[in-house]
Scaffold this motif. Structure first.
Motif, PDB file in Angstrom:
ATOM      1  N   LEU A 179      23.183  18.261  47.322  1.00 19.98           N
ATOM      2  CA  LEU A 179      24.677  18.047  47.483  1.00 19.98           C
ATOM      3  C   LEU A 179      25.549  19.049  48.282  1.00 19.98           C
ATOM      4  N   LYS A 218      32.935  16.198  45.112  1.00 17.49           N
ATOM      5  CA  LYS A 218      32.686  14.797  44.999  1.00 17.49           C
ATOM      6  C   LYS A 218      31.343  14.372  44.102  1.00 17.49           C
ATOM      7  N   HIS A 219      31.196  15.078  42.964  1.00 22.05           N
ATOM      8  CA  HIS A 219      30.165  15.004  42.134  1.00 22.05           C
ATOM      9  C   HIS A 219      30.060  13.586  41.489  1.00 22.05           C
ATOM     10  N   TRP A 279      29.288  10.715  43.376  1.00 17.76           N
ATOM     11  CA  TRP A 279      27.845  10.929  43.815  1.00 17.76           C
ATOM     12  C   TRP A 279      26.927  10.472  42.710  1.00 17.76           C
ATOM     13  N   LYS A 307      27.214   6.507  42.269  1.00 19.43           N
ATOM     14  CA  LYS A 307      26.362   6.021  43.212  1.00 19.43           C
ATOM     15  C   LYS A 307      24.815   6.137  42.867  1.00 19.43           C
ATOM     16  N   GLU A 345      34.112   6.192  47.804  1.00 20.45           N
ATOM     17  CA  GLU A 345      33.381   6.123  46.640  1.00 20.45           C
ATOM     18  C   GLU A 345      32.091   5.287  46.928  1.00 20.45           C
TER      19      GLU A 345
END
Length: 189
Positions: free
Chosen positions: A60, A65-66, A69, A72, A183
């Motif tokens: 990553l 944006k963890h 992530w 998703k 997202e």
């Protein structure tokens, strides 16, 4: 939850590892349970998702944006779980219905299970994005989409012009579209 993205996760103290897992669990459990409605399946999916997250975390690039992530990744693991078990469900359903003659034709408009789940998650995300909007933006969205008011009625109720109403509504929708794009990689259209 940022510790999960350390490439040295397995070198951390067991108590720290456990705390990271608990945070991850609490973060993803509601989303997965919403889809599965089965605690045992949710537990399996969380464990698999967590292991993938730890394994893939060093890849990553954007640490900020963890959360998206993780959402998703977890959504994909959940959908894979559903696909894997779909065949078993279909075989069971075929066995149960083998003696029944169906007089109605099969519906060609049925949405595949994976798509239905994704749409349900997207609707939930949109509601969450709406809740993140400013009070003024939430109000204008509610007036339009929940109460179905005209621009004229909204302008009258808010004491502004129709142009201002249109502008605020556009900005609120645009903010939600941007969140969806960030997202989900889509604008939901």
């Amino acid at each position: 939850m940022r510790l999960i993205f350390s490439s040295e996760f397995y070198t951390l103290e067991p108590s720290v590892q456990e705390q990271i897992y608990k945070e991850f669990y609490l973060f993803v459990y509601p989303m997965i349970y919403f889809i599965m409605r089965d605690h045992a399946s949710v537990e399996d999916i969380i464990q698999e998702s967590f292991l993938r997250a730890v394994r893939k975390a060093p890849l990553l690039n954007e640490i900020d944006k963890h959360e998206s992530w993780i959402k998703k990744l977890t959504r994909n693991v959940t959908l894979n779980h559903l696909r894997k078990h779909k065949r078993n469900r279909e075989e069971l359903e075929a066995e149960l219905t083998s003696g029944i003659n169906e007089s109605a034709p099969a519906a060609d408009y049925c949405v595949p299970l994976e798509k239905e789940v994704e749409l349900k998650l997207m609707r939930e995300a949109i509601v969450d994005y709406m809740n993140q909007l400013s009070p003024v933006s939430r109000q204008i969205m509610a007036m339009k989409w929940i109460h179905n008011l005209s621009y004229k009625d909204m302008a009258s109720e808010l004491g502004v012009t129709e142009g201002v109403v249109r502008q605020r509504l556009f900005r609120a929708r645009d903010a939600i579209k941007q969140k969806l794009l960030e997202e989900w990689g889509t604008t939901g259209q």
